[in-house]
Enzyme design. Sequence first.
Site, PDB file in Angstrom:
ATOM      1  N   LYS A  93       0.685  -1.248  -0.103  1.00 33.82           N
ATOM      2  CA  LYS A  93       0.109  -0.293  -0.033  1.00 33.82           C
ATOM      3  C   LYS A  93       1.005   1.405  -0.178  1.00 33.82           C
ATOM      4  O   LYS A  93       1.819   1.228   0.643  1.00 33.82           O
ATOM      5  CB  LYS A  93      -0.860  -0.206   1.508  1.00 33.82           C
ATOM      6  CG  LYS A  93      -1.880   0.915   1.274  1.00 33.82           C
ATOM      7  CD  LYS A  93      -2.817   0.791   2.197  1.00 33.82           C
ATOM      8  CE  LYS A  93      -4.002   2.301   2.749  1.00 33.82           C
ATOM      9  NZ  LYS A  93      -4.747   1.846   3.978  1.00 33.82           N
ATOM     10  N   SER A 164      -9.804   2.401   3.156  1.00 37.84           N
ATOM     11  CA  SER A 164      -8.087   2.886   2.083  1.00 37.84           C
ATOM     12  C   SER A 164      -7.485   1.978   1.142  1.00 37.84           C
ATOM     13  O   SER A 164      -6.803   2.729   0.831  1.00 37.84           O
ATOM     14  CB  SER A 164      -8.050   3.809   2.952  1.00 37.84           C
ATOM     15  OG  SER A 164      -7.097   3.774   4.019  1.00 37.84           O
ATOM     16  N   SER A 188      -9.945  -0.225   7.148  1.00 39.31           N
ATOM     17  CA  SER A 188     -10.026  -0.719   5.627  1.00 39.31           C
ATOM     18  C   SER A 188      -8.545  -1.128   5.413  1.00 39.31           C
ATOM     19  O   SER A 188      -8.362  -1.691   4.106  1.00 39.31           O
ATOM     20  CB  SER A 188      -8.286   0.717   6.280  1.00 39.31           C
ATOM     21  OG  SER A 188      -9.193   2.040   5.839  1.00 39.31           O
TER      22      SER A 188
END
Length: 489
Positions: A93, A164, A188
């Site tokens: 990420k 996210s 997330s």
Amino acid sequence: MSEGDAARLGVVEAARALRAKELSARELVESCLTAIAERNGGEPTFDGAPDAVNAFARIYADEALAAADEADARLAREGAGAPPLCGVPIALKDLYAAAGHPVTGSSRVREDAPAATEDSVAWARLREAGMILVGHTHTHEFAAGGTTDQVGNPWALDRSPGGSSGGSGAALAAGMVPAATGTDTCGSLRIPAALCGISALKPTHGRVPLGGILPLAVTLDHAGPMARSIADCAVLLQAMAEGGAETTPLMPPPAPMGELPTTARPGPRPLEGVRIAVTRRVETVDLEPDVADGYEAARDAVAALGATVVELDDAGWMSGQDLNTILLAEMVAHHVPYADRRDRYRPSIRELLELGGDGVPSEAYLAAQERRAAHTAAWEAWFAEHRVDAILEPSSPIVAPERGHGYDPGHLGGDGDPLIALTATWDLTGFPVAALPAGLGARTGLPVGMSLVAPRGAEAPLVQIAVDVQEHALPPLEIVREPRSAAAR
């Protein structure tokens, strides 16, 4: 093994195939790069096109191939003595520092950020275990939302992949990589797992050190693995936790995790003796019909596998205002260095920071944290009193929403956002959660996901339950080899 077969392998399968010399690390990385070229929808972009998955913020093809050659040499040289994940590709990420590469948080605020000089702790541990970095995946800007609208959900490109950690979820659902990392502040890891039909593990807070990861709210942030199965996530979490936990701002490190299971227990009733609770929490949330069906199917599945399913009142809710107080206080503090670049934020992120003003009064923040501590203690006592091994509940009360509005003015996330209605509690308490898919909705054709929640430090028994459920009753979803337009769904 054909090139296409290599791209679909999971973490455990890939590691075994590499050691058995059924394929090379170069072949595996080349297969992933081919899958990215075929399914990402073109080169990575900041905003993402409506007809593209756009899971990646940046791709490191040359570096990955060079690392694959090194992994092959190491496997040939060391054999069984090579690191356990030697040669297995992974995506990070776009919050995780990797030396030699920038970390932007998918934000123009950091578009000119220099390359990191050190690895984040989590990536350093995964690299030490032998993994190969393929690229950084998109996040909702600075992880401050649940939609990641610059990314398309492979199941329906007009839908959000969740956030996210939406880029990681989409990359896994489309079979671009076997493994990815995410973070979880209000849900997330688990939201994209549910919306993309993959698996994730949110560990106990502090289990995986946050050093070198761009923060959203440090006392709520959790770093964890994402993959297509819980067993694969367990292998990744084992590596991410190797070297020990950190002392968090609120509590001491969790007890040692021990070895995480990766295989299901045999027999038709592997959950015999396990006590699983369903709580009144779910009744307070409006479940979309497909999610309600998935929840009923999951309840029936755990009962059929031998678990005792009990219906219980919950241990109470923490106010949304307290959640917002903690989140905004910590987020505003982290973003002070970017004060002269406020015009570069996307509208909803800028509005969220403006809502926090110049900071939250210290007395309000401390009072919220004190209530949080009491809330966490109440849930710990609840698990002990009712002798519950895990709670079962939907990860998200809705299937993937329409894509494209998460950065609009007024879309601030936080309290009231249906995507975090059930997930945020377990960030406040810091409890571990296993998220796994529960099939496709009969009405929408979109994935639905379930969560299993355990007390702080109980990752090992939680993972065993989740692996049993996934392997015996709720199998992983197939890879989306051709991302689908709205018309094709």
